[in-house]
Design an enzyme around this catalytic site. Structure first.
Site, PDB file in Angstrom:
ATOM      1  N   HIS A 165     -10.523  -2.091   7.529  1.00 32.86           N
ATOM      2  CA  HIS A 165     -11.243  -2.944   6.584  1.00 32.86           C
ATOM      3  C   HIS A 165     -11.763  -4.218   7.246  1.00 32.86           C
ATOM      4  CE1 HIS A 165     -10.629  -0.513   3.097  1.00 32.86           C
ATOM      5  NE2 HIS A 165      -9.305  -0.612   3.143  1.00 32.86           N
ATOM      6  N   ASP A 179       0.840  -1.207   0.000  1.00 28.47           N
ATOM      7  CA  ASP A 179       0.000   0.000   0.000  1.00 28.47           C
ATOM      8  C   ASP A 179       0.872   1.254   0.000  1.00 28.47           C
ATOM      9  OD1 ASP A 179      -2.921  -1.280   0.743  1.00 28.47           O
ATOM     10  OD2 ASP A 179      -1.274  -2.346   1.729  1.00 28.47           O
ATOM     11  N   ASP A 198      -5.182  -3.333   4.761  1.00 27.45           N
ATOM     12  CA  ASP A 198      -5.313  -2.413   5.889  1.00 27.45           C
ATOM     13  C   ASP A 198      -3.977  -1.713   6.090  1.00 27.45           C
ATOM     14  OD1 ASP A 198      -7.834  -2.065   7.059  1.00 27.45           O
ATOM     15  OD2 ASP A 198      -7.807  -4.106   7.869  1.00 27.45           O
ATOM     16  N   HIS A 199      -4.053  -0.390   6.262  1.00 26.37           N
ATOM     17  CA  HIS A 199      -2.840   0.421   6.283  1.00 26.37           C
ATOM     18  C   HIS A 199      -2.236   0.457   7.685  1.00 26.37           C
ATOM     19  CE1 HIS A 199      -4.301   2.696   2.429  1.00 26.37           C
ATOM     20  NE2 HIS A 199      -4.229   1.373   2.290  1.00 26.37           N
ATOM     21  N   ASP A 210      -1.411  -2.857  -3.995  1.00 25.35           N
ATOM     22  CA  ASP A 210      -1.701  -1.429  -4.044  1.00 25.35           C
ATOM     23  C   ASP A 210      -0.393  -0.694  -4.277  1.00 25.35           C
ATOM     24  OD1 ASP A 210      -4.384  -1.817  -3.854  1.00 25.35           O
ATOM     25  OD2 ASP A 210      -4.643  -0.863  -1.898  1.00 25.35           O
TER      26      ASP A 210
END
Length: 402
Positions: free
Chosen positions: A297, A117, A324-325, A150
């Protein structure tokens, strides 16, 4: 090979003599010839004939040529066995490659970084995480980097010449220690998530070999397998976005090469075939979406329903993902879940802590993994903690989930 219970997804199905008669000169013709007379004179004079020496030379040259050809053939075979090759990454499983040619790739330990991400043109902490990765790499050089997806926000690349590839990858991860192969999977944003209708964006551009011509580090396929430590470690890369059923209802799912053109069922069958055939001591899996997550999420039921049983049945010790970040480690039944989605924008916070979660960090960072014969060490690095790991997790080879 397989271990554990549960039904399988696999389908039940003569020497020639010069003295022999033949055309040629008669004996009286030979005896009257100058060559025959010279041969007789040589024999009568006690001098050796030149013919045996010529034959020995020819035999020596032939032996040398055969030896050289044998050596060249052996070198070619060895290179093919060690180097492996990519056979194209389709939706049903991609390639299987050996990485014995990578420094350290033929033996333990297998050391790598994992980050996800991240692709935000260097902004929102991406550059800071990249710089931290570079500093850690000076002391603990990775053999390769795993990207859990991502890779290019907001919705992937629009061509193989897209400036985002330079702005979000080439010009960001410039530290010498990161000049190693990058093995990537696609995330939902690489699949055109949030793109407008009739977008030029497509996941196919990240899969194109032209990107490797721009930066030789880059390697991305939909689903594939990488082999290290002489076959002792295998990493199974999974294209998880097609599994997420809610995506199929989105307009961006219709982009070229998008989710609607992929078969998660075919990919699942191919994944099980490869897991079943694997004799590796360590089996690791990589995908974008986690099954379980304490982040915003949360859980993804399709990953739990379809992939987790394969992890448990075939002895996968760890599953690395993002989406999920944040950073997180969760000890589950039979395997560990490692979430490393802190490559840039974060601060989403803890949503609902999952049972078995023993570390959660809602901010930017990455993980460094070292696989040894009997255990795997996962170090979580954060911007706050710097070059010292904020958390260290060890996973035993024989008992991954405990």
């Amino acid at each position: 090979m397989a271990s554990g219970g549960g039904p399988s997804l696999l389908p039940h199905g003569s020497v020639r003599s010069d003295l022999e008669a033949g055309p040629g000169p008669s004996r009286w013709q030979l005896e009257s010839s100058p060559t025959y007379s010279r041969s007789l004179s040589l024999q009568n004079s006690g001098l050796p004939s030149e013919r045996p020496t010529h034959r020995r030379r020819c035999a020596f040259v032939a032996a040398v040529v055969i030896l050289v050809l044998a050596i060249v053939a052996a070198l070619v075979v060895a290179a093919l066995e060690q180097g492996g090759g990519s056979s194209g990454g389709g939706a049903t499983g991609g390639s299987v490659r050996s990485n014995a040619q990578i420094p350290g790739g033929g033996t333990y330990p297998v050391d790598f970084f994992a980050v996800g991400d991240w692709g935000r043109q260097g902004g929102q902490n991406q550059t800071q995480v990249a710089e931290l990765m570079g500093r850690v790499a000076e002391a603990k050089p990775p053999q390769f980097v795993v990207s859990v997806g991502d890779n290019f926000y907001p919705h992937g690349l629009s061509s193989t010449q897209d400036a985002l590839f330079n702005q979000s990858f080439m010009s960001v991860y410039m530290a010498p220690g990161l000049a190693v192969p990058w093995h990537a999977v696609l995330g939902n944003h690489d699949y055109c998530d949030s793109a407008p209708a009739h977008t030029a964006s497509s996941p196919i551009y990240q899969l194109n070999i032209s990107l490797a011509n721009r930066d030789s580090r880059w390697h991305c396929e939909r689903a594939y397998t990488e082999t290290f430590a002489g076959g002792s470690v295998q990493i199974f890369f999974i294209d998880t976005s097609p599994f997420i059923q809610r995506y199929t209802k989105e307009k961006w799912a219709q982009c070229t090469g998008g989710i609607l053109q992929q078969s998660w069922q075919a990919q699942l069958l191919e994944l099980e075939r490869r897991l079943n055939a694997s004799t590796a001591e360590w089996k690791l899996a990589v995908g974008h979406h986690p099954g379980y997550s304490s982040g915003e999420h949360g859980n993804n039921t399709e990953i739990i329903q379809y992939l987790e049983p394969l992890f448990q049945r075939y002895g996968v010790q760890a599953y690395l993902s993002g989406h999920d970040h944040n950073l997180e480690h969760i000890r589950l039944a039979g395997y560990s879940a490692i979430i490393t989605g802190g490559g840039s924008k974060t601060q989403r916070g803890l949503a609902s802590k999952v049972e078995g979660s023993d570390y959660f960090w809602p901010y930017s960072g990455f993980v460094a993994v070292s696989v040894q014969p009997e255990e795997m060490t996962v170090e979580f690095y954060t911007l706050d903690g710097g070059e010292e790991p904020a958390h260290i997790t060890t996973i035993a080879r024989q008992d991954a989930g405990s």
